[in-house]
Design an enzyme around this catalytic site. Sequence first.
Site, mmCIF file in Angstrom:
data_model
loop_
_atom_site.group_PDB
_atom_site.id
_atom_site.type_symbol
_atom_site.label_atom_id
_atom_site.label_comp_id
_atom_site.label_asym_id
_atom_site.label_seq_id
_atom_site.Cartn_x
_atom_site.Cartn_y
_atom_site.Cartn_z
ATOM 1 N N TYR A 1 0.828 -1.294 -0.216
ATOM 2 C CA TYR A 1 -0.021 -0.021 0.160
ATOM 3 C C TYR A 1 1.090 1.107 0.071
ATOM 4 C CZ TYR A 1 -3.346 3.387 1.904
ATOM 5 O OH TYR A 1 -4.163 4.546 2.189
ATOM 6 N N LYS B 1 1.116 4.258 -2.926
ATOM 7 C CA LYS B 1 0.641 5.624 -2.586
ATOM 8 C C LYS B 1 1.843 6.275 -2.841
ATOM 9 C CE LYS B 1 -3.812 5.100 -1.383
ATOM 10 N NZ LYS B 1 -4.670 5.643 -2.504
#
Length: 303
Positions: A171, A175
């Site tokens: 993640y 991002k």
Amino acid sequence: MKGICEGRVVIVTGAGRGLGRAHALAFAAEGAKVVVNDLGVSLDGAGGSDDPARAVADEITAAGGTAIAHAGDIATSAGAASLVAAAVDAFGRLDTLVNNAGFLRDRMLVNLDEDDWDAVVRVHLKGHFLPLRHAAAHWRAETKAGRPQTARVVNTSSGAGLLGSVGQGNYAAAKAGIVALTLVAAAETARYGVQVNAIAPAARTRMTERTFATTMAAPEHGGFDAMAPANVSPLVVWLGSADCAGVTGRVFEAEAGRITVMEGWRPGPTADRGTRWTPQEAGGAVRELLVRAAEPGPVYGTR
């Protein structure tokens, strides 16, 4: 009184729940026509249903606004293309794209398998790239046809992408990639009248409910729910409006009633020997530079 997005056509991905839903409702309240995209998957990306997107579109319509639902997979080229086409076919134009869709498969690195890596990077990073690519192609064609654009893109990064987050290597990497994509897109699409910015929001959603388990509403704040997703949406709506002219290539942290301009990598202390270092000399120089450098922010989960 007209809203700041009156007449604009706005796409919001991942808009069936949480932040995306809040953004879609806020844009509609400011006069936008909204395309509500959501694949309707579970928290880890499994399954799928058009119910969440339809429910939010119906909610907007019931409140007197205008919205349509789109349940396509925007991490595929065909799905992203159909999303842009849905906006243009239904409303004759596209003005704003809000990339928000995502899910989690948290694991420590030694337990993170390839499928979990690929799935999360796919929905977050590829799921930003493909809608952006197809929207930008549309705006380029419109500009070349002599129809100037006042287009806006709002991408969704995270504090995990800016500082890192223990147990979220997939993640956090995705991002962080979204921030770099935002900077490149802002530079490349400016000639077509497009502004591209990113937000790093903190709010209570399905993805963060274990982190923000309480409302954080306090009497001294008049019962203000600091972690409500709707707190982030006013900034997103402004960045998606014509009012934000001149603001592009920026990253903003948004939480509760706070907005912060995030400042990324910049040159810090430097040493130039004018010729090649030996390993020992390079190490000595680095230690001297680090004494003068600012300490990096702590990775989430390390304290």
